[in-house]
Design a protein around this motif. Structure first.
Motif, PDB file in Angstrom:
ATOM      1  N   GLU A 150     140.013  30.492  64.736  1.00 16.51           N
ATOM      2  CA  GLU A 150     139.011  30.172  64.238  1.00 16.51           C
ATOM      3  C   GLU A 150     139.319  31.459  63.420  1.00 16.51           C
ATOM      4  O   GLU A 150     136.977  31.396  63.295  1.00 16.51           O
ATOM      5  CB  GLU A 150     137.946  29.435  65.260  1.00 16.51           C
ATOM      6  CG  GLU A 150     138.747  27.894  65.840  1.00 16.51           C
ATOM      7  CD  GLU A 150     137.566  27.532  66.820  1.00 16.51           C
ATOM      8  OE1 GLU A 150     136.100  28.394  67.200  1.00 16.51           O
ATOM      9  OE2 GLU A 150     137.413  26.047  67.352  1.00 16.51           O
ATOM     10  N   LEU A 200     141.592  32.790  56.218  1.00 15.77           N
ATOM     11  CA  LEU A 200     140.843  31.369  55.668  1.00 15.77           C
ATOM     12  C   LEU A 200     142.045  31.459  54.320  1.00 15.77           C
ATOM     13  O   LEU A 200     142.776  30.024  54.309  1.00 15.77           O
ATOM     14  CB  LEU A 200     139.328  32.687  54.971  1.00 15.77           C
ATOM     15  CG  LEU A 200     138.078  32.208  56.065  1.00 15.77           C
ATOM     16  CD1 LEU A 200     137.133  33.358  54.924  1.00 15.77           C
ATOM     17  CD2 LEU A 200     138.109  31.346  56.554  1.00 15.77           C
ATOM     18  N   ARG A 210     129.396  31.433  51.354  1.00 17.23           N
ATOM     19  CA  ARG A 210     130.601  31.908  52.515  1.00 17.23           C
ATOM     20  C   ARG A 210     130.712  33.194  51.882  1.00 17.23           C
ATOM     21  O   ARG A 210     130.870  34.274  53.370  1.00 17.23           O
ATOM     22  CB  ARG A 210     132.043  31.465  52.051  1.00 17.23           C
ATOM     23  CG  ARG A 210     133.246  32.443  52.297  1.00 17.23           C
ATOM     24  CD  ARG A 210     133.517  32.230  53.585  1.00 17.23           C
ATOM     25  NE  ARG A 210     133.562  30.859  54.061  1.00 17.23           N
ATOM     26  CZ  ARG A 210     134.034  30.367  55.377  1.00 17.23           C
ATOM     27  NH1 ARG A 210     134.028  31.216  56.199  1.00 17.23           N
ATOM     28  NH2 ARG A 210     134.770  29.321  55.613  1.00 17.23           N
ATOM     29  N   ASP A 251     137.533  33.958  61.258  1.00 15.55           N
ATOM     30  CA  ASP A 251     136.760  34.041  59.182  1.00 15.55           C
ATOM     31  C   ASP A 251     137.144  34.809  58.887  1.00 15.55           C
ATOM     32  O   ASP A 251     136.610  34.969  57.246  1.00 15.55           O
ATOM     33  CB  ASP A 251     135.130  33.150  59.732  1.00 15.55           C
ATOM     34  CG  ASP A 251     134.590  34.491  60.207  1.00 15.55           C
ATOM     35  OD1 ASP A 251     135.190  35.544  60.913  1.00 15.55           O
ATOM     36  OD2 ASP A 251     133.124  34.992  60.309  1.00 15.55           O
TER      37      ASP A 251
END
Length: 459
Positions: free
Chosen positions: A229, A236, A113, A231
């Protein structure tokens, strides 16, 4: 049997108050050299005297941060002030709160990530150095520029497309919060925050504005739901779920965001600013680091995949963090009596670990005051104790963002070396005055002279 910790002899009336106030890092370093690896300072007049302990050996640091970590808590005044200013995030939480938060946040800091943030780091680096080509006489202040870079990079990673909504508030208001934490953290008398003093009003105003901008963005992400969606880290954190399906409250998300802002921009700014300043003054090191960057990247942007192929650049950054650790002092408070490196630390004692001192300890470093990336060559690293170098702390409370910090600094430094030659501006032997704020930083500008490289030279 444990030995009583030796006292650093100070003034008969004020103890070590003057030395600690004038230059606490020099006072700690002098104490290690003249008294030993575990010491006591007393400061203030009789009846108002405070006592603190310093632990400087690698083994002592290991005991406080790792093997006896349960006994040394973040209960000192500075951590209390951080909690009250920016919330109870990972940096300040303890016990079950910390375990829960770490479990929830850990998926956001996996290597995979974190590596995805390299593009944002590259973008902000290019933006920061864009004006260097037109700098008068080619002279730039890398301290100020790296502070702006690090602030924008972490804000972009946290808030994504909303960076322009948040950046101005963060830039203006975080220094007010930091000044308040420092002032109140070392003050022997802390007035209640509810009292309408000028300082309290400034701090409260800054806190409200920071909270408001975070809360608005968090609410937008929450409203978007699982269909969102994006990020960025706010998104998150809003979407992260525990095993039972529960998530973080909006306040908990805000606490983590503010802690990441606090911990994530000044530290990187310190490392990059001093790295560029040190490279400017050491031509041989600079040439070797630049040659490695040119060979590996051949003119293309640096990515996370390049980190392992840039070992010397990593050594440069580690050596910079040795000489100028962004967190130069780390505090803990003993819960119960403890034995540390053969000395008795009483319950309730404030204990300070000092990377500034341990990173200069002659038992671990061949040339303690010399900038030499060879200190971190694999053969030399293998001979040193684990906690001879600990810019990211250690043990169960080790910094969760360590990989991100190294990635960010490595990508940014490689990008700069691709584009510019860096030379010294200040005369040889120039001493950089330091300011021990929320992070160690220069007290004035760090000036270097830059010259744009041709595309052919960097390829």
């Amino acid at each position: 049997m444990s030995t009583e910790v030796p006292l650093v002899v100070g003034h008969p009336f004020l103890g070590s108050l003057k030395e600690l106030r004038e230059d606490v890092l020099a006072a700690y370093l002098r104490a290690q050299r003249t008294v030993g690896d575990v010491v006591r300072f007393q400061a203030g007049p009789p009846g108002m005297r405070t006592e603190v302990h310093g632990v400087f050996s690698a083994d002592g640091v290991r005991q406080v941060l790792a093997s006896q970590a349960v006994n040394f808590r973040k209960d000192n005044p500075t951590y209390t002030e951080i909690r009250e200013s920016v919330g109870n995030g990972l940096l300040t939480s303890q016990d079950e709160d910390y375990v829960f938060q770490r479990r929830m946040v850990q998926p956001l800091f996996t290597r995979r990530r974190v590596n995805e943030y390299a593009g944002a780091v590259h973008t902000e680096t290019i933006r920061t150095v864009a004006g260097w080509k037109s700098a008068p006489d080619g002279v730039v202040d890398v301290s100020a520029d790296m502070a702006e870079f690090a602030l924008r990079a972490v804000t972009r990673i946290l808030f994504g497309a909303d960076i322009d909504t948040a950046i101005d508030v963060v830039r203006r208001r975080f220094p007010v919060i930091g000044e308040s934490v420092l002032r109140r953290g070392v003050s022997p008398v802390r007035l209640p925050r509810t009292w309408p003093t000028p300082a309290n009003r400034r701090t409260l105003s800054a806190q409200r504005e920071l909270y408001d901008v975070c809360d608005r963005i968090i609410a937008q992400r929450t409203a978007a739901g699982e269909q969102d969606e994006r990020d960025d880290m706010v998104s998150l954190l809003v979407r992260v779920r525990d095993e039972d399906g529960s998530g973080l409250t909006a306040d908990a998300v805000r606490d983590q965001i503010l802690i990441f802002l606090l911990a994530g921009h000044e530290t990187t700014a310190t490392s990059l600013g001093f790295a560029l300043h040190l490279l400017a003054g050491h031509p041989e090191v600079r040439a070797r680091a630049r040659a490695e960057v040119d060979t590996v990247l051949t003119g293309r942007p640096a990515t996370a995949d390049d980190m392992d192929a840039l070992p010397y650049l990593t050594q440069v950054l580690k050596e910079t963090m040795r000489l100028y650790p962004a967190v130069a002092i780390m505090g803990r408070r003993a819960v119960a009596d403890a034995d540390v490196a053969g000395f008795r630390i009483p319950a309730g004692a404030d204990v300070y670990l000092t990377p500034w001192v341990t990173h200069r300890h002659p038992d671990y470093w061949k040339r303690p005051e010399t900038f030499d990336p060879e200190h971190f060559a694999p053969d030399q690293e293998a001979t040193r104790p684990r906690y001879a170098w600990f810019p990211f702390g250690g043990g169960p409370r080790a910094c969760i963002g360590q990989h991100f910090s190294m990635l960010e600094a490595c990508v940014a430094l490689a990008t700069i070396l691709q584009r510019f030659d860096i030379d010294a501006y200040d005369p040889p032997g120039h001493t950089v005055p330091l300011d021990l704020g929320m992070a160690l930083r220069p007290a004035g500008p760090l000036r270097v002279r830059v010259t744009a490289r041709t595309a052919e030279a960097a390829a």
